[in-house]
Design a protein around this motif. Structure first.
Motif, mmCIF file in Angstrom:
data_model
loop_
_atom_site.group_PDB
_atom_site.id
_atom_site.type_symbol
_atom_site.label_atom_id
_atom_site.label_comp_id
_atom_site.label_asym_id
_atom_site.label_seq_id
_atom_site.Cartn_x
_atom_site.Cartn_y
_atom_site.Cartn_z
ATOM 1 N N TYR A 3 4.380 9.299 -10.847
ATOM 2 C CA TYR A 3 2.996 9.465 -11.300
ATOM 3 C C TYR A 3 2.070 9.878 -10.167
ATOM 4 C CZ TYR A 3 4.757 7.078 -15.389
ATOM 5 O OH TYR A 3 5.491 6.739 -16.482
ATOM 6 N N ALA A 60 -2.391 12.172 -0.424
ATOM 7 C CA ALA A 60 -2.507 10.713 -0.491
ATOM 8 C C ALA A 60 -1.802 9.955 0.639
ATOM 9 C CB ALA A 60 -2.044 10.212 -1.851
ATOM 10 N N LEU A 88 -7.565 5.451 -3.790
ATOM 11 C CA LEU A 88 -6.104 5.648 -3.833
ATOM 12 C C LEU A 88 -5.358 4.327 -3.687
ATOM 13 C CD1 LEU A 88 -5.438 8.833 -1.669
ATOM 14 C CD2 LEU A 88 -4.787 8.515 -4.056
ATOM 15 N N ALA A 89 -5.843 3.477 -2.769
ATOM 16 C CA ALA A 89 -5.162 2.202 -2.537
ATOM 17 C C ALA A 89 -5.289 1.278 -3.748
ATOM 18 C CB ALA A 89 -5.724 1.528 -1.290
ATOM 19 N N ARG A 137 -6.509 2.149 10.226
ATOM 20 C CA ARG A 137 -7.842 1.569 10.501
ATOM 21 C C ARG A 137 -7.785 0.051 10.346
ATOM 22 N NH1 ARG A 137 -9.619 6.181 7.749
ATOM 23 N NH2 ARG A 137 -10.078 5.121 5.791
ATOM 24 N N ARG A 171 -5.624 2.405 -6.920
ATOM 25 C CA ARG A 171 -5.080 3.094 -8.090
ATOM 26 C C ARG A 171 -3.907 2.383 -8.776
ATOM 27 N NH1 ARG A 171 -2.262 8.203 -8.114
ATOM 28 N NH2 ARG A 171 -2.703 9.138 -10.128
ATOM 29 N N PRO A 172 -2.939 1.857 -8.013
ATOM 30 C CA PRO A 172 -1.804 1.207 -8.688
ATOM 31 C C PRO A 172 -2.206 0.029 -9.565
ATOM 32 C CG PRO A 172 -1.323 1.540 -6.353
ATOM 33 C CD PRO A 172 -2.760 1.903 -6.555
ATOM 34 N N TYR A 173 -3.421 -0.507 -9.343
ATOM 35 C CA TYR A 173 -3.843 -1.677 -10.107
ATOM 36 C C TYR A 173 -4.918 -1.350 -11.125
ATOM 37 C CZ TYR A 173 -1.226 -3.146 -6.184
ATOM 38 O OH TYR A 173 -0.227 -3.222 -5.257
ATOM 39 N N LEU A 180 -5.978 4.832 6.368
ATOM 40 C CA LEU A 180 -6.610 3.570 5.966
ATOM 41 C C LEU A 180 -5.854 2.384 6.572
ATOM 42 C CD1 LEU A 180 -8.131 2.639 2.581
ATOM 43 C CD2 LEU A 180 -6.420 1.124 3.520
ATOM 44 N N LEU A 212 -3.937 9.974 3.734
ATOM 45 C CA LEU A 212 -5.152 9.164 3.600
ATOM 46 C C LEU A 212 -4.833 7.669 3.656
ATOM 47 C CD1 LEU A 212 -7.030 11.171 0.801
ATOM 48 C CD2 LEU A 212 -7.852 10.773 3.125
ATOM 49 N N ILE A 213 -3.740 7.284 2.973
ATOM 50 C CA ILE A 213 -3.346 5.869 2.968
ATOM 51 C C ILE A 213 -2.903 5.430 4.375
ATOM 52 C CG2 ILE A 213 -1.530 4.287 2.135
ATOM 53 C CD1 ILE A 213 -3.722 4.578 0.107
ATOM 54 N N ALA A 228 0.829 -1.213 0.000
ATOM 55 C CA ALA A 228 0.000 0.000 0.000
ATOM 56 C C ALA A 228 0.861 1.260 0.000
ATOM 57 C CB ALA A 228 -0.934 -0.006 1.210
ATOM 58 N N PRO A 242 3.436 2.915 -3.839
ATOM 59 C CA PRO A 242 3.297 4.024 -4.798
ATOM 60 C C PRO A 242 3.963 5.315 -4.343
ATOM 61 C CG PRO A 242 1.192 2.931 -4.443
ATOM 62 C CD PRO A 242 2.149 2.353 -3.446
ATOM 63 N N TYR A 243 4.254 5.423 -3.028
ATOM 64 C CA TYR A 243 4.821 6.672 -2.521
ATOM 65 C C TYR A 243 6.283 6.538 -2.125
ATOM 66 C CZ TYR A 243 -0.098 7.086 -2.673
ATOM 67 O OH TYR A 243 -1.386 7.036 -3.130
ATOM 68 N N LEU A 247 -0.940 3.561 -16.232
ATOM 69 C CA LEU A 247 0.426 4.078 -16.060
ATOM 70 C C LEU A 247 1.121 3.421 -14.876
ATOM 71 C CD1 LEU A 247 0.116 7.932 -16.501
ATOM 72 C CD2 LEU A 247 1.461 6.363 -17.896
ATOM 73 N N LEU A 248 0.370 3.216 -13.800
ATOM 74 C CA LEU A 248 0.938 2.595 -12.609
ATOM 75 C C LEU A 248 0.963 1.083 -12.753
ATOM 76 C CD1 LEU A 248 -0.893 4.774 -9.922
ATOM 77 C CD2 LEU A 248 1.473 4.994 -10.664
ATOM 78 N N SER A 282 -9.828 7.147 0.023
ATOM 79 C CA SER A 282 -8.624 6.393 0.367
ATOM 80 C C SER A 282 -8.643 4.992 -0.251
ATOM 81 C CB SER A 282 -8.408 6.348 1.876
ATOM 82 O OG SER A 282 -9.506 5.764 2.526
ATOM 83 N N LEU A 317 7.026 4.688 -9.336
ATOM 84 C CA LEU A 317 5.593 4.914 -9.134
ATOM 85 C C LEU A 317 5.347 6.329 -8.629
ATOM 86 C CD1 LEU A 317 4.753 1.513 -7.401
ATOM 87 C CD2 LEU A 317 4.277 2.140 -9.760
#
Lengths: 206, 206
Positions: free
Chosen positions: A184, A192, B171-172, A202, B174-176, A199, A195-196, A172, A175-176, B180-181, B168, A181
């Motif tokens: 992009y 982001a 966003l989680a 949680r 998004r990579p899939y 998540l 927020l991640i 998860a 991407p950061y 592009l990702l 969120s 990744l």
């Protein structure tokens, strides 16, 4: 020994280390200006003022020099993370937030702002250079440490196998932290990661 | 009207629609072989056997043709998702798993396997073409529907603001879903979407 540093032959003395450092510093300067992919070892030799043969005494290839630069850069990020998360008296939740924040801000800083390291870091990530693999292992280790502490303190759930929790959190965050990744995600990088993190936290709740 | 289809002027009759479809189909064929970025409208005109001026009667630019192709492709993914998640008698958890699975497998299928749509889809995503924006909105809408149902049934937690939860999760994922990702995640695509789904579902637990 710093596990992120490129291993050097044990027969090399401190003077040779200095020359290696000198080559790495000059190469870093050169790559920043002309890009990693477009530069050859001959270009480097000319720019540094050493012969090509002399450079090959210290590094087997251009990639080996790139690896040394990348390794330095990733070591800086790891050091910043260690400083941020190893504070006393903070909760695993806070430690996790600091981990993510430091990885992202320091990564952006090094890959995209200060120096043009992106070129090399992207190569390292796309071709799974040892420095990049070690980096991933280190990050997973940080995550594991924090999750384990959180479980022991009853702050995080314990039902999910630890390995799965660590693996999915790393995915998860990827991407950061992965420069390929991240390029992009620069347009969402303000919001982001927070927020991640929320998540993920949680998902860790007991 | 399908919200993913490119809007066409209301004065156009059905015959003109046929010609548009014909141009799109021929362009799709041509792009698959020679790539989107390398093809000009002149190349297309020659290949299809229409004059360039005639093609410009129907499409303002190469991008407009690319948009039509992309829009068709994304509509197919959306249709597959709707079929997968709109089954009766399945739980929100199962609906969510199906959403992720369908988005990933259908996306890989269309972007990377069957046809060489990747080129166009990547342009659409990197330049935020309308088709790509609409696609994101549709996916968020699916997520919102499932989360809302799960909250109503007491299967998912209700403390987090719905908007944050939806944002969120998107966003989680998004990579899939973003081509592009996704190109950098093809090596983890067997395992990662399942692990991420599990993490997201844990984050939704009450």
């Amino acid at each position: 020994m710093n596990p992120l540093s490129v291993s050097s032959s044990s027969t090399r003395g401190p003077a040779e280390h200095d020359i290696r450092d000198q080559i790495v510093a000059a190469a870093n300067e050169h790559f920043s200006q002309y890009g990693y992919s477009k530069t050859t070892v001959s270009d480097l030799a000319k720019a540094i003022g050493f012969s090509k043969a002399y450079i090959y005494k210290f590094f087997d290839s251009k990639q080996a020099i790139g690896e040394a630069i990348c390794s330095n850069c990733l070591s800086q990020i790891i050091a910043a993370v260690e400083e941020a998360i190893n504070a006393e008296g903070i909760s695993p939740t806070e430690r996790f937030r600091r981990l993510v924040k430091t990885l992202v801000t320091k990564g952006i800083d090094l890959f995209f702002n200060d120096r043009k390291l992106y070129d090399i870091a992207a190569f390292a990530a796309s071709e799974s250079w040892p420095s990049s693999q070690v980096y991933d292992v280190r990050i997973k280790h940080f995550v594991q440490q924090i999750v384990r502490e959180g479980r022991e303190l009853g702050e995080f759930e314990r039902k999910t196998p630890l390995d799965e929790t660590v693996e999915s959190i790393h995915l998860a965050l990827r991407p950061y932290i992965n420069p390929l990744l991240l390029q992009y995600n620069l347009d969402v990088v303000e919001e982001a990661p927070g927020l991640i993190s929320n998540l993920i936290l949680r998902s860790l709740m007991p």
